[in-house]
Design a protein around this motif. Structure first.
Motif, PDB file in Angstrom:
ATOM      1  N   GLN A 190       0.824  -1.214   0.000  1.00  0.00           N
ATOM      2  CA  GLN A 190       0.000   0.000   0.000  1.00  0.00           C
ATOM      3  C   GLN A 190       0.861   1.269   0.000  1.00  0.00           C
ATOM      4  O   GLN A 190       0.335   2.373   0.119  1.00  0.00           O
ATOM      5  CB  GLN A 190      -0.909   0.030   1.229  1.00  0.00           C
ATOM      6  N   ASP A 199      -2.060  11.732  -0.167  1.00  0.00           N
ATOM      7  CA  ASP A 199      -2.847  11.998  -1.367  1.00  0.00           C
ATOM      8  C   ASP A 199      -2.804  13.478  -1.731  1.00  0.00           C
ATOM      9  O   ASP A 199      -2.712  13.827  -2.906  1.00  0.00           O
ATOM     10  CB  ASP A 199      -4.304  11.582  -1.152  1.00  0.00           C
ATOM     11  N   ARG A 209     -13.914   1.491 -13.383  1.00  0.00           N
ATOM     12  CA  ARG A 209     -12.984   1.179 -12.298  1.00  0.00           C
ATOM     13  C   ARG A 209     -13.618   0.161 -11.361  1.00  0.00           C
ATOM     14  O   ARG A 209     -14.745   0.342 -10.894  1.00  0.00           O
ATOM     15  CB  ARG A 209     -12.637   2.457 -11.518  1.00  0.00           C
ATOM     16  N   LEU A 246     -13.229  -1.893  -7.812  1.00  0.00           N
ATOM     17  CA  LEU A 246     -12.531  -1.900  -6.522  1.00  0.00           C
ATOM     18  C   LEU A 246     -12.912  -3.189  -5.817  1.00  0.00           C
ATOM     19  O   LEU A 246     -14.054  -3.362  -5.423  1.00  0.00           O
ATOM     20  CB  LEU A 246     -12.940  -0.710  -5.660  1.00  0.00           C
ATOM     21  N   SER A 285     -16.247   9.927  -5.080  1.00  0.00           N
ATOM     22  CA  SER A 285     -14.833  10.144  -4.728  1.00  0.00           C
ATOM     23  C   SER A 285     -13.917   9.370  -5.649  1.00  0.00           C
ATOM     24  O   SER A 285     -12.854   9.872  -6.042  1.00  0.00           O
ATOM     25  CB  SER A 285     -14.566   9.721  -3.285  1.00  0.00           C
ATOM     26  N   THR A 286     -14.327   8.155  -5.995  1.00  0.00           N
ATOM     27  CA  THR A 286     -13.509   7.358  -6.905  1.00  0.00           C
ATOM     28  C   THR A 286     -13.348   8.103  -8.224  1.00  0.00           C
ATOM     29  O   THR A 286     -12.242   8.204  -8.764  1.00  0.00           O
ATOM     30  CB  THR A 286     -14.167   5.990  -7.147  1.00  0.00           C
ATOM     31  N   ARG A 336     -11.004  11.095  -7.920  1.00  0.00           N
ATOM     32  CA  ARG A 336      -9.616  10.652  -7.754  1.00  0.00           C
ATOM     33  C   ARG A 336      -9.038  10.162  -9.088  1.00  0.00           C
ATOM     34  O   ARG A 336      -7.843  10.308  -9.338  1.00  0.00           O
ATOM     35  CB  ARG A 336      -9.529   9.551  -6.691  1.00  0.00           C
ATOM     36  N   CYS A 337      -9.895   9.598  -9.906  1.00  0.00           N
ATOM     37  CA  CYS A 337      -9.429   9.160 -11.233  1.00  0.00           C
ATOM     38  C   CYS A 337      -9.017  10.361 -12.075  1.00  0.00           C
ATOM     39  O   CYS A 337      -8.088  10.292 -12.876  1.00  0.00           O
ATOM     40  CB  CYS A 337     -10.522   8.392 -11.966  1.00  0.00           C
ATOM     41  N   LEU A 360      -4.998   9.862  -9.129  1.00  0.00           N
ATOM     42  CA  LEU A 360      -4.716   9.281  -7.810  1.00  0.00           C
ATOM     43  C   LEU A 360      -5.200   7.845  -7.789  1.00  0.00           C
ATOM     44  O   LEU A 360      -4.680   7.002  -7.064  1.00  0.00           O
ATOM     45  CB  LEU A 360      -5.419  10.066  -6.700  1.00  0.00           C
ATOM     46  N   GLU A 361      -6.241   7.596  -8.575  1.00  0.00           N
ATOM     47  CA  GLU A 361      -6.804   6.260  -8.720  1.00  0.00           C
ATOM     48  C   GLU A 361      -6.686   5.911 -10.192  1.00  0.00           C
ATOM     49  O   GLU A 361      -6.929   6.740 -11.048  1.00  0.00           O
ATOM     50  CB  GLU A 361      -8.266   6.303  -8.282  1.00  0.00           C
ATOM     51  N   ARG A 362      -6.278   4.664 -10.454  1.00  0.00           N
ATOM     52  CA  ARG A 362      -6.139   4.233 -11.847  1.00  0.00           C
ATOM     53  C   ARG A 362      -7.484   3.773 -12.393  1.00  0.00           C
ATOM     54  O   ARG A 362      -8.338   3.330 -11.639  1.00  0.00           O
ATOM     55  CB  ARG A 362      -5.141   3.075 -11.928  1.00  0.00           C
ATOM     56  N   THR A 365      -4.508   8.469 -18.617  1.00  0.00           N
ATOM     57  CA  THR A 365      -4.683   7.134 -18.019  1.00  0.00           C
ATOM     58  C   THR A 365      -3.489   6.223 -18.256  1.00  0.00           C
ATOM     59  O   THR A 365      -3.278   5.290 -17.502  1.00  0.00           O
ATOM     60  CB  THR A 365      -5.951   6.438 -18.553  1.00  0.00           C
TER      61      THR A 365
END
Ligand SMILES: Nc1ncnc2c1ncn2[C@@H]1O[C@H](COP(=O)(O)OP(=O)(O)OP(=O)(O)O)[C@@H](O)[C@H]1O
Ligand SMILES: [Mg+2]
Lengths: 217, 348
Positions: free
Chosen positions: A44, A121, B14, B16, B46-47, B50-51, B55-57, B71
Motif C-alpha cells: 500500500q 494523497d 474502475r 474496486l 470520490s472514486t 480521484r481518477c 490518484l486512482e487508476r 490514463t
C-alpha cells in the motif's frame, strides 16, 4: 575511598554515554531510512516493491529475534573486522548499533504508518514526487513519534550497553557487575543504580519535552 | 467550432475489489465551467474525482486533461499533469507540521518556483482567501473554515486549470459553507478556473454548479444543466436526492388524489418549469385555449444560478369537456415536464 568511587562512577558513566549515544546516532541514521523503506515499498506504499519489502522485513525480524547477549558473541568476528578488536567501549558500539538499527526501524515504522493517507494523497495530487512525500509529509508529520521512539531506543541502549560489559566494554553495567556482584561492594551497586535511574529519567524528560515542542497538533 | 474541452472523459471504468465502482462514465467540461457531481453515499463520486487526477487508476476508458491523455501515464509523468490540477478535501488534509504559508507554498516548491516569487505568491493567495494575517499559524490554530481557506489557497497556488473539490464544505457549518462557496464562485469568475465539485448538499450545487452529473451505482443516471436537473429531474435517484429542494405535493392533497375522474373532480397536473417558460402567461393561455379554470394548489419557483426553476401543481376546474390529452401535450410544449397526477376536488 569516596573520591575513588566517584572517579570510577564518572569514568563508567562517560563510557555508557559514549556507547549509548554513538550507537543511538547510528541507529537513527540507518534505522530511519530502513523504516522509510519498509513503509514505502509496502503493497500500500508510495513505491510498492513487495519482494524488497519482504526481504527487508525478514532481515529486521531475524536480527530482532536474537537475544542481545547472543548477538554480542555472534558478532565478535564482525566487530573485530571493523574495529580491529572485539574488546572495549568503541568495539561495543558495533554490536549495539547492529542490534538497535532494526529495533528503531520497527518503532519508526509504526509512527510513519500512522501518517494520514489523506496527507499523502494531498501532496501526490499537487504533483509531489515520492521524495517530496517522504521529505515533506512522512517524516515531518511523524516527527513527534519518531522522536519518542528514539528516546525509547536510547533508554533500551543504556540497558543493552550494560550487557556489553560482558565483553569488556566498560560502562556502568560493567562497574556494577565487577564491584557490586563479584566483590560484594553493595554501595557501588546502589550508586550505579541511582546514576542509571537519573540518566534514564533525564533522557526521557528531554525526549518528551522535545517531542511536545515539535508536535503541532 | 468551439475550443477543445478542458476535461474529456470517455467511457471510464474502475473496479474496486469485487465492486464496480465506476462503469462507462463519459462527459466533458469546457474551460471555466463548474460541474457538480451528486449521488448517494457509495455511488462512486470520490472514486471518480480521484481518477481525474490519476490518484486512482482506471481499468478502461480515457481521461484527457488539457489535451493530455492521462490514463496511460506513469506516476512520474502524472506529476507534471497534476501541477495543473488543484484538489480540495473534505477534511482539508493540511500538513500539521507546516504553517498556513508553508502549506500554500508546497505546490510552488514542487513546481520549482524561485524563493522570491514563491513568497510573493503565497502572500497574494492568503490575501485572496482572506487569511492575510494568519500566515504563520499552524493548522491546529485555525478554525475549520480557515483551514479550508488555506486548502483552497494551496490548491490554487500553482494556478491550476482545473480545481477538484471532494465535499469541500461538508465539515463546515452553514454560515462558513456560504462564505466558502462565495469564495469559490469568486475564484471561478475572476480566474476562470474550471471546477468539479462533489457534494451531498444540494444547496451547494444550486448556488455554484452550472452542469450536474448524477451518479448511481457507478453509472451516470443523468446529466444536464443545473436548471434542467432541478427543473425536471428524470431519474428516481435525482428525485430522491432533490427531495426538499423541489416543491412537493402536500400530504393532505396527495391523500385526496384519485386515479380516475369522479363527480366534481378536476385533473391535477404537475408542471415543471425552467427558464423562459417559468415566466410567462402559461396559465392564462391554458385558460384561453381550453376554456378551463386553472386552480393553483401548490408550487414554487426558485432562482438556480440566475434561472427561474420550479414546479406548479395546477388543477383544471371545469375541464369536463376538455380533452385531457390535448391539454397535456399543450403543457408539455410549454414546460420542462408535465405529469397528470390524478384527480382531486379543486376547491378542497
Ligand atoms: N477497496 C475497495 N474494495 C471494494 N469496494 C470498495 C473499495 N473501496 C471503495 N469501495 C466501494 O466503492 C464504492 C464507491 O466509493 P466512493 O468512495 O467513490 O463513494 P462516494 O460516492 O464518494 O461515497 P461518499 O458519498 O460516502 O463519500 C463504495 O460503494 C465503496 O464501498
Ligand atoms: Mg466520497
Amino acid at each position: 575511598m569516596l573520591s575513588l568511587l566517584l572517579d570510577l562512577l564518572w569514568q563508567s558513566l562517560l563510557q555508557t554515554l559514549e556507547m549509548t549515544f554513538a550507537a543511538g546516532a547510528v541507529s537513527l541514521l540507518l534505522g530511519l531510512p530502513l523504516a522509510v523503506l519498509l513503509v514505502t515499498t509496502d503493497r500500500q506504499g508510495i513505491r510498492p516493491i513487495p519482494p524488497l519489502n519482504l526481504v527487508a522485513s525478514w532481515i529486521v525480524n531475524a536480527v530482532r529475534s536474537v537475544p542481545f547477549i547472543i548477538l554480542l558473541i555472534i558478532l565478535i568476528p564482525v566487530t573485530r573486522l571493523i574495529a580491529g578488536t572485539s574488546l572495549g567501549t568503541e568495539a561495543a558500539i558495533i554490536p549495539l548499533s547492529i542490534a538497535c538499527i532494526p529495533y528503531y526501524a520497527r518503532i519508526a515504522e509504526v509512527s510513519l504508518r500512522e501518517v494520514d493517507r489523506g496527507l499523502i494523497d494531498a501532496v501526490r495530487a499537487m504533483g509531489g514526487s515520492r521524495w517530496t512525500i517522504i521529505r515533506h509529509v512522512l517524516v515531518p508529520e511523524a516527527l513527534p513519534g519518531l522522536l519518542s521512539g528514539f528516546t525509547v531506543t536510547l533508554v533500551t541502549l543504556i540497558g543493552a550497553s550494560a550487557m556489553a560489559g560482558a565483553i569488556g566494554a566498560g560502562g556502568l553495567g560493567d562497574l556494577a557487575i565487577r564491584y557490586g556482584y563479584q566483590r560484594f561492594e553493595t554501595n557501588v551497586m546502589i550508586a550505579v543504580v541511582i546514576v542509571l535511574i537519573a540518566l534514564v529519567c533525564l533522557i526521557q524528560w528531554l525526549g518528551d519535552r522535545l517531542a511536545a515542542r515539535l508536535g503541532h497538533r | 467550432m468551439s475550443a477543445p474541452p478542458l476535461l474529456d472523459v470517455r467511457g471510464i471504468a474502475r473496479r474496486l475489489g469485487s465492486h464496480q465502482a465506476l462503469d462507462d462514465i463519459s462527459f466533458s467540461l469546457a474551460s471555466g465551467d463548474i460541474l457538480g457531481i451528486i449521488g448517494r453515499s457509495g455511488a462512486g463520486k470520490s472514486t471518480l474525482i480521484r481518477c481525474l487526477s490519476g490518484l486512482e487508476r482506471v481499468d478502461g476508458g480515457s481521461i484527457t486533461v488539457e489535451g493530455t491523455e492521462i490514463t496511460a501515464l506513469s506516476e512520474t509523468a502524472l506529476q507534471t499533469v497534476r501541477q495543473r490540477i488543484g484538489m480540495i478535501f473534505q477534511h482539508f488534509n493540511l500538513l500539521s507540521a507546516k504553517t498556513a504559508a508553508e502549506n500554500v507554498m508546497l505546490p510552488l516548491l514542487i513546481a520549482g518556483w524561485p524563493k522570491r516569487r514563491r513568497e510573493e505568491r503565497v502572500a497574494e493567495l492568503l490575501d485572496l482567501v482572506g487569511l492575510g494575517g494568519q500566515a504563520k499559524r499552524y493548522p491546529h490554530q485555525l478554525s475549520g473554515g480557515q483551514k479550508q481557506r488555506v486548502g483552497i489557497a494551496r490548491a490554487l497556488a500553482a494556478s491550476p486549470a482545473l480545481l477538484l473539490c471532494d465535499e469541500a464544505t461538508s465539515a463546515l457549518d452553514p454560515e462558513t459553507t456560504t462564505s466558502i462557496l462565495a469564495l469559490l464562485d469568486d475564484i471561478n469568475r475572476r480566474l476562470g478556473v474550471t471546477m468539479v465539485l462533489i457534494t451531498h448538499e444540494m444547496s451547494v450545487i444550486r448556488s455554484l454548479a452550472r452542469k450536474v452529473i448524477v451518479l448511481d451505482h457507478g453509472r451516470i443516471a443523468e446529466q444536464g444543466s443545473v436548471a434542467e436537473i432541478f427543473g425536471a429531474p428524470r431519474s428516481d435517484v435525482t428525485h430522491s436526492l432533490l427531495r426538499g429542494f423541489r416543491p412537493e405535493l402536500p400530504d393532505h392533497l396527495a391523500a385526496a388524489l384519485r386515479p380516475e375522474p369522479f363527480p366534481g373532480s378536476a385533473p391535477l397536473f404537475r408542471i415543471d418549469l425552467a427558464g423562459e417558460n417559468a415566466r410567462g402567461t402559461l396559465l392564462f393561455d391554458l385558460a384561453q385555449s381550453f376554456r378551463v379554470r386553472p386552480v393553483l394548489l401548490h408550487g414554487g419557483l426558485q432562482d438556480v444560478r440566475g434561472v427561474a426553476v420550479g414546479s406548479l401543481f395546477v388543477a383544471l376546474a371545469d375541464a369536463g369537456a376538455a380533452p385531457v390529452d390535448a391539454i397535456l401535450s399543450f403543457l408539455l410544449g410549454r414546460s420542462q415536464a408535465t405529469e397528470l397526477l390524478g384527480h382531486v376536488v379543486p376547491s378542497a
